[in-house]
Design a protein around this motif. Sequence first.
Motif, PDB file in Angstrom:
ATOM      1  N   LEU A  49       0.830  -1.209   0.000  1.00  0.00           N
ATOM      2  CA  LEU A  49       0.000   0.000   0.000  1.00  0.00           C
ATOM      3  C   LEU A  49       0.865   1.259   0.000  1.00  0.00           C
ATOM      4  O   LEU A  49       0.553   2.239   0.666  1.00  0.00           O
ATOM      5  N   CYS A  52      -0.704   4.709  -0.870  1.00  0.00           N
ATOM      6  CA  CYS A  52      -1.771   5.201   0.003  1.00  0.00           C
ATOM      7  C   CYS A  52      -1.191   6.203   0.993  1.00  0.00           C
ATOM      8  O   CYS A  52      -0.312   5.870   1.784  1.00  0.00           O
ATOM      9  N   VAL A  92      -6.227   7.009  -0.114  1.00  0.00           N
ATOM     10  CA  VAL A  92      -5.799   5.663  -0.495  1.00  0.00           C
ATOM     11  C   VAL A  92      -5.900   5.511  -2.008  1.00  0.00           C
ATOM     12  O   VAL A  92      -6.672   6.208  -2.669  1.00  0.00           O
ATOM     13  N   GLN A  96      -4.603  -0.310  -5.411  1.00  0.00           N
ATOM     14  CA  GLN A  96      -3.724  -1.043  -4.503  1.00  0.00           C
ATOM     15  C   GLN A  96      -4.521  -1.782  -3.436  1.00  0.00           C
ATOM     16  O   GLN A  96      -4.170  -2.898  -3.066  1.00  0.00           O
ATOM     17  N   VAL A  97      -5.578  -1.164  -2.957  1.00  0.00           N
ATOM     18  CA  VAL A  97      -6.413  -1.828  -1.946  1.00  0.00           C
ATOM     19  C   VAL A  97      -7.106  -3.038  -2.554  1.00  0.00           C
ATOM     20  O   VAL A  97      -7.195  -4.090  -1.921  1.00  0.00           O
ATOM     21  N   PHE A 100      -4.789  -6.017  -2.829  1.00  0.00           N
ATOM     22  CA  PHE A 100      -4.300  -6.570  -1.564  1.00  0.00           C
ATOM     23  C   PHE A 100      -4.755  -8.026  -1.448  1.00  0.00           C
ATOM     24  O   PHE A 100      -5.873  -8.359  -1.851  1.00  0.00           O
TER      25      PHE A 100
END
Length: 128
Positions: A49, A52, A92, A96-97, A100
């Motif tokens: 992350l 973020c 954020v 990328q989230v 995850f």
Amino acid sequence: MSIYMSIDEFLRFPPIILLAITSISAAIITNIMMIFFCYLKLESMEARLNKCRLVAVHSSFWGCSHRGRVARLCAVYCAIALPRLNARRGIVDLEQVRAFPRKTKILLHIMFLLCTLSLVGMVVAATD
């Protein structure tokens, strides 16, 4: 006379005692999971992350003490638990989230759910 307790004898305890035992067990499991995440997985989660801003600010502000690692883990969880809200605020990166790892997300959700349930159970056991 046996030194072992059967399940029937255990279930004869008053419900408040069973609630207290369950709450303390959940708190112990939560602490074990938190130590695992803080000391073995935190750096790799923060690296995933890295775009973020929420995670980057917390990782630079808090140190490597236990309290700092827990605060950084909470920042990672906030980024994962509320991705759309944090993306609207611009703190954020939604891609990328979403990228995850799913198993890690589920384990983090379980850990924070257990933490909440143990807190509620302890409050109920203390007020009864």
